[in-house]
Design an enzyme around this catalytic site. Structure first.
Site, PDB file in Angstrom:
ATOM      1  N   SER A   1     -14.044  -2.336 -12.348  1.00 44.64           N
ATOM      2  CA  SER A   1     -15.233  -1.664 -11.794  1.00 44.64           C
ATOM      3  C   SER A   1     -16.367  -1.765 -12.802  1.00 44.64           C
ATOM      4  O   SER A   1     -16.120  -1.829 -14.016  1.00 44.64           O
ATOM      5  CB  SER A   1     -14.928  -0.184 -11.549  1.00 44.64           C
ATOM      6  OG  SER A   1     -16.130   0.521 -11.288  1.00 44.64           O
TER       7      SER A   1
ATOM      8  N   ASP B   1       0.850  -1.190   0.000  1.00 47.63           N
ATOM      9  CA  ASP B   1       0.000   0.000   0.000  1.00 47.63           C
ATOM     10  C   ASP B   1       0.884   1.238   0.000  1.00 47.63           C
ATOM     11  O   ASP B   1       1.973   1.236   0.572  1.00 47.63           O
ATOM     12  CB  ASP B   1      -0.919   0.008   1.239  1.00 47.63           C
ATOM     13  CG  ASP B   1      -2.202   0.804   1.005  1.00 47.63           C
ATOM     14  OD1 ASP B   1      -3.281   0.190   0.950  1.00 47.63           O
ATOM     15  OD2 ASP B   1      -2.113   2.051   0.844  1.00 47.63           O
TER      16      ASP B   1
ATOM     17  N   LYS C   1     -10.518   1.783 -15.965  1.00 49.24           N
ATOM     18  CA  LYS C   1     -11.083   0.482 -15.577  1.00 49.24           C
ATOM     19  C   LYS C   1     -11.462  -0.347 -16.807  1.00 49.24           C
ATOM     20  O   LYS C   1     -11.312  -1.579 -16.797  1.00 49.24           O
ATOM     21  CB  LYS C   1     -12.285   0.681 -14.652  1.00 49.24           C
ATOM     22  CG  LYS C   1     -11.914   1.270 -13.281  1.00 49.24           C
ATOM     23  CD  LYS C   1     -10.952   0.378 -12.510  1.00 49.24           C
ATOM     24  CE  LYS C   1     -10.788   0.832 -11.058  1.00 49.24           C
ATOM     25  NZ  LYS C   1      -9.865  -0.035 -10.294  1.00 49.24           N
TER      26      LYS C   1
ATOM     27  N   TYR D   1     -11.430   7.604 -14.750  1.00 52.95           N
ATOM     28  CA  TYR D   1     -11.556   6.363 -13.966  1.00 52.95           C
ATOM     29  C   TYR D   1     -12.190   5.267 -14.822  1.00 52.95           C
ATOM     30  O   TYR D   1     -11.702   4.140 -14.875  1.00 52.95           O
ATOM     31  CB  TYR D   1     -12.405   6.660 -12.733  1.00 52.95           C
ATOM     32  CG  TYR D   1     -12.647   5.491 -11.802  1.00 52.95           C
ATOM     33  CD1 TYR D   1     -11.688   5.091 -10.871  1.00 52.95           C
ATOM     34  CD2 TYR D   1     -13.864   4.793 -11.827  1.00 52.95           C
ATOM     35  CE1 TYR D   1     -11.927   4.033 -10.002  1.00 52.95           C
ATOM     36  CE2 TYR D   1     -14.104   3.735 -10.964  1.00 52.95           C
ATOM     37  CZ  TYR D   1     -13.133   3.357 -10.051  1.00 52.95           C
ATOM     38  OH  TYR D   1     -13.380   2.309  -9.195  1.00 52.95           O
TER      39      TYR D   1
ATOM     40  N   ASP E   1       4.134   2.610  -4.130  1.00 57.02           N
ATOM     41  CA  ASP E   1       3.164   3.221  -5.045  1.00 57.02           C
ATOM     42  C   ASP E   1       3.089   2.315  -6.278  1.00 57.02           C
ATOM     43  O   ASP E   1       4.100   2.140  -6.977  1.00 57.02           O
ATOM     44  CB  ASP E   1       3.669   4.623  -5.422  1.00 57.02           C
ATOM     45  CG  ASP E   1       2.740   5.336  -6.397  1.00 57.02           C
ATOM     46  OD1 ASP E   1       1.846   4.688  -6.979  1.00 57.02           O
ATOM     47  OD2 ASP E   1       2.944   6.547  -6.587  1.00 57.02           O
ATOM     48  N   VAL E   2       1.916   1.764  -6.563  1.00 57.82           N
ATOM     49  CA  VAL E   2       1.811   0.814  -7.689  1.00 57.82           C
ATOM     50  C   VAL E   2       2.138   1.453  -9.037  1.00 57.82           C
ATOM     51  O   VAL E   2       2.449   0.752 -10.003  1.00 57.82           O
ATOM     52  CB  VAL E   2       0.417   0.137  -7.773  1.00 57.82           C
ATOM     53  CG1 VAL E   2       0.163  -0.760  -6.576  1.00 57.82           C
ATOM     54  CG2 VAL E   2      -0.694   1.159  -7.956  1.00 57.82           C
TER      55      VAL E   2
HETATM   56  P1  NAI Z   1     -10.106   2.513  -0.550  1.00 56.53           P
HETATM   57  O1  NAI Z   1      -9.778   3.943  -0.793  1.00 56.53           O
HETATM   58  O2  NAI Z   1     -10.847   2.117   0.682  1.00 56.53           O
HETATM   59  O3  NAI Z   1      -8.784   1.630  -0.602  1.00 56.53           O
HETATM   60  C1  NAI Z   1      -7.810   1.790  -1.597  1.00 56.53           C
HETATM   61  C2  NAI Z   1      -6.453   1.408  -1.023  1.00 56.53           C
HETATM   62  O4  NAI Z   1      -5.496   1.544  -2.069  1.00 56.53           O
HETATM   63  C3  NAI Z   1      -6.026   2.346   0.111  1.00 56.53           C
HETATM   64  O5  NAI Z   1      -5.465   1.597   1.180  1.00 56.53           O
HETATM   65  C4  NAI Z   1      -4.983   3.237  -0.555  1.00 56.53           C
HETATM   66  O6  NAI Z   1      -3.990   3.734   0.349  1.00 56.53           O
HETATM   67  C5  NAI Z   1      -4.393   2.285  -1.586  1.00 56.53           C
HETATM   68  N1  NAI Z   1      -3.769   3.003  -2.697  1.00 56.53           N
HETATM   69  C6  NAI Z   1      -4.245   4.088  -3.346  1.00 56.53           C
HETATM   70  N2  NAI Z   1      -3.368   4.489  -4.278  1.00 56.53           N
HETATM   71  C7  NAI Z   1      -2.335   3.624  -4.230  1.00 56.53           C
HETATM   72  C8  NAI Z   1      -1.113   3.525  -4.940  1.00 56.53           C
HETATM   73  N3  NAI Z   1      -0.780   4.413  -5.882  1.00 56.53           N
HETATM   74  N4  NAI Z   1      -0.270   2.502  -4.637  1.00 56.53           N
HETATM   75  C9  NAI Z   1      -0.582   1.616  -3.659  1.00 56.53           C
HETATM   76  N5  NAI Z   1      -1.707   1.672  -2.945  1.00 56.53           N
HETATM   77  C10 NAI Z   1      -2.571   2.660  -3.224  1.00 56.53           C
HETATM   78  O7  NAI Z   1     -10.896   2.064  -1.871  1.00 56.53           O
HETATM   79  P2  NAI Z   1     -11.688   0.709  -2.218  1.00 56.53           P
HETATM   80  O8  NAI Z   1     -13.098   1.073  -2.406  1.00 56.53           O
HETATM   81  O9  NAI Z   1     -11.332  -0.361  -1.269  1.00 56.53           O
HETATM   82  O10 NAI Z   1     -11.082   0.406  -3.652  1.00 56.53           O
HETATM   83  C11 NAI Z   1     -10.325  -0.747  -3.952  1.00 56.53           C
HETATM   84  C12 NAI Z   1     -10.437  -1.035  -5.435  1.00 56.53           C
HETATM   85  O11 NAI Z   1     -11.798  -1.338  -5.746  1.00 56.53           O
HETATM   86  C13 NAI Z   1     -10.038   0.139  -6.330  1.00 56.53           C
HETATM   87  O12 NAI Z   1      -9.340  -0.344  -7.453  1.00 56.53           O
HETATM   88  C14 NAI Z   1     -11.381   0.716  -6.753  1.00 56.53           C
HETATM   89  O13 NAI Z   1     -11.301   1.402  -7.962  1.00 56.53           O
HETATM   90  C15 NAI Z   1     -12.206  -0.552  -6.866  1.00 56.53           C
HETATM   91  N6  NAI Z   1     -13.638  -0.354  -6.818  1.00 56.53           N
HETATM   92  C16 NAI Z   1     -14.264   0.122  -5.698  1.00 56.53           C
HETATM   93  C17 NAI Z   1     -15.645   0.302  -5.688  1.00 56.53           C
HETATM   94  C18 NAI Z   1     -16.385   0.808  -4.497  1.00 56.53           C
HETATM   95  O14 NAI Z   1     -17.614   0.998  -4.609  1.00 56.53           O
HETATM   96  N7  NAI Z   1     -15.752   1.023  -3.361  1.00 56.53           N
HETATM   97  C19 NAI Z   1     -16.450  -0.022  -6.878  1.00 56.53           C
HETATM   98  C20 NAI Z   1     -15.692  -0.516  -8.001  1.00 56.53           C
HETATM   99  C21 NAI Z   1     -14.344  -0.676  -7.954  1.00 56.53           C
END
Ligand code: NAI
Length: 264
Positions: free
Chosen positions: A137, A37, A154, A150, A58-59
């Site tokens: 997504s 992360d 995706k 976004y 950072d990915v």
């Molecule tokens: P979140 O914001 O709760 O978690 C995302 C995590 O990724 C965080 O821990 C953040 O620090 C980490 N992160 C962000 N940028 C980063 C980087 N450059 N390098 C490494 N780590 C990084 O978000 P969530 O909702 O858990 O999202 C997870 C995945 O699910 C994402 O790819 C998001 O696009 C996808 N998603 C989420 C939806 C939702 O409704 N929450 C719906 C569809 C897809």
């Protein structure tokens, strides 16, 4: 016996939300995990609880991802899977996006998955095969207003999944993606803090509820497991049926069909 006994899986963005739920589910099913992360403290917190490995990375940083995968493979004794889950979102009209923001959204959401795939493949080859799951997504399938970069990223992740499945299939490496619908996490707190939003959203979802991070994690665990051993190149929607075409007019047709009025 767990679904993932003996597996060693890397989860990007594993410090919160869907990624954290995936890491927890993997461990519950018998796997060891590395939590990657950009928020190092979040990665540490989750990894400590799960007796896993934490890496702050950072990915979008190609070299750092290569190094992170080498380190985690060494610490876990090889790798059998990767979940490219890290992602960021933004909401504004297409013409209001600054170039730098477009580039960051593409870099994290799309290039991040590309970096992850390229960094993990040598380790999966060394294990004789493995599984990669990308978190895309529903926005990549059916766009929502305000999410142009976004949604483009995706949709790219879904295409990348198919290309990678074709290229690595002969080596026993399966590549799939999941496309979550509306899931309660930090990313969607803006909507979940508004009861009217959630009521509308749930009433237009065939399963009549928003999703949880655990809903997504279970499907990712399935895709990483032998149960999905003949599945590759697929995009599995975890959205309660929300993007089925008729879902948009379902509430209107309900009146004609004599549905009972909804409670609450
Ligand atoms: P979140 O914001 O709760 O978690 C995302 C995590 O990724 C965080 O821990 C953040 O620090 C980490 N992160 C962000 N940028 C980063 C980087 N450059 N390098 C490494 N780590 C990084 O978000 P969530 O909702 O858990 O999202 C997870 C995945 O699910 C994402 O790819 C998001 O696009 C996808 N998603 C989420 C939806 C939702 O409704 N929450 C719906 C569809 C897809």
């Amino acid at each position: 016996m767990g679904l993932l006994d003996g597996q060693r899986v890397v989860v990007t963005g594993g410090g919160s939300g869907i990624g954290e739920a995936i890491a927890r589910r993997m461990v519950a099913e018998g796997a060891r995990v590395a939590v990657l992360d950009v928020d190092g403290a979040a990665a540490q917190r989750v990894a400590r609880e799960l007796d896993g490995v934490a890496v702050e990375v950072d990915v979008a940083d190609t070299d750092a991802m290569q190094d992170a995968l080498v380190d985690t493979a060494r610490e876990l004794g090889g790798l059998t899977g990767l979940v490219n889950n890290a992602g960021i979102g933004s909401l504004k009209a297409l013409h209001q996006y600054a170039e730098a923001e477009w580039e960051r959204l593409i870099a994290v959401n799309l290039k991040g998955a590309f970096n992850g795939i390229r960094a993990v493949v040598p380790h999966l080859r060394a294990s004789g095969g493995g599984s990669i799951v990308n978190v895309a997504s529903v926005s990549g399938v059916r766009p929502t207003r305000g999410e142009a970069p976004y949604a483009a990223a995706k949709a790219g992740v879904i295409a990348l999944t198919r290309s990678a499945a074709l290229e690595y299939g002969p080596e026993g490496i399966r590549v799939n993606c999941v496309s979550p619908g509306f899931i309660r996490t930090h990313l969607t707190e803006f909507a979940f803090s508004n009861p009217a939003w959630i009521e509308t959203l749930e009433s237009r979802t065939p399963l009549r509820r928003a999703g949880t991070a655990e809903d997504v994690a279970k499907v990712v665990a399935f895709l990483c497991s032998d149960l999905a051993g003949y599945v590759t190149g697929q995009n599995l929607l975890v959205d309660g049926g929300s993007i089925l075409p008729s879902a948009q007019v379902d509430h209107l047709l309900g009146e004609l069909l004599g549905d009972p009025p909804r409670e609450g």
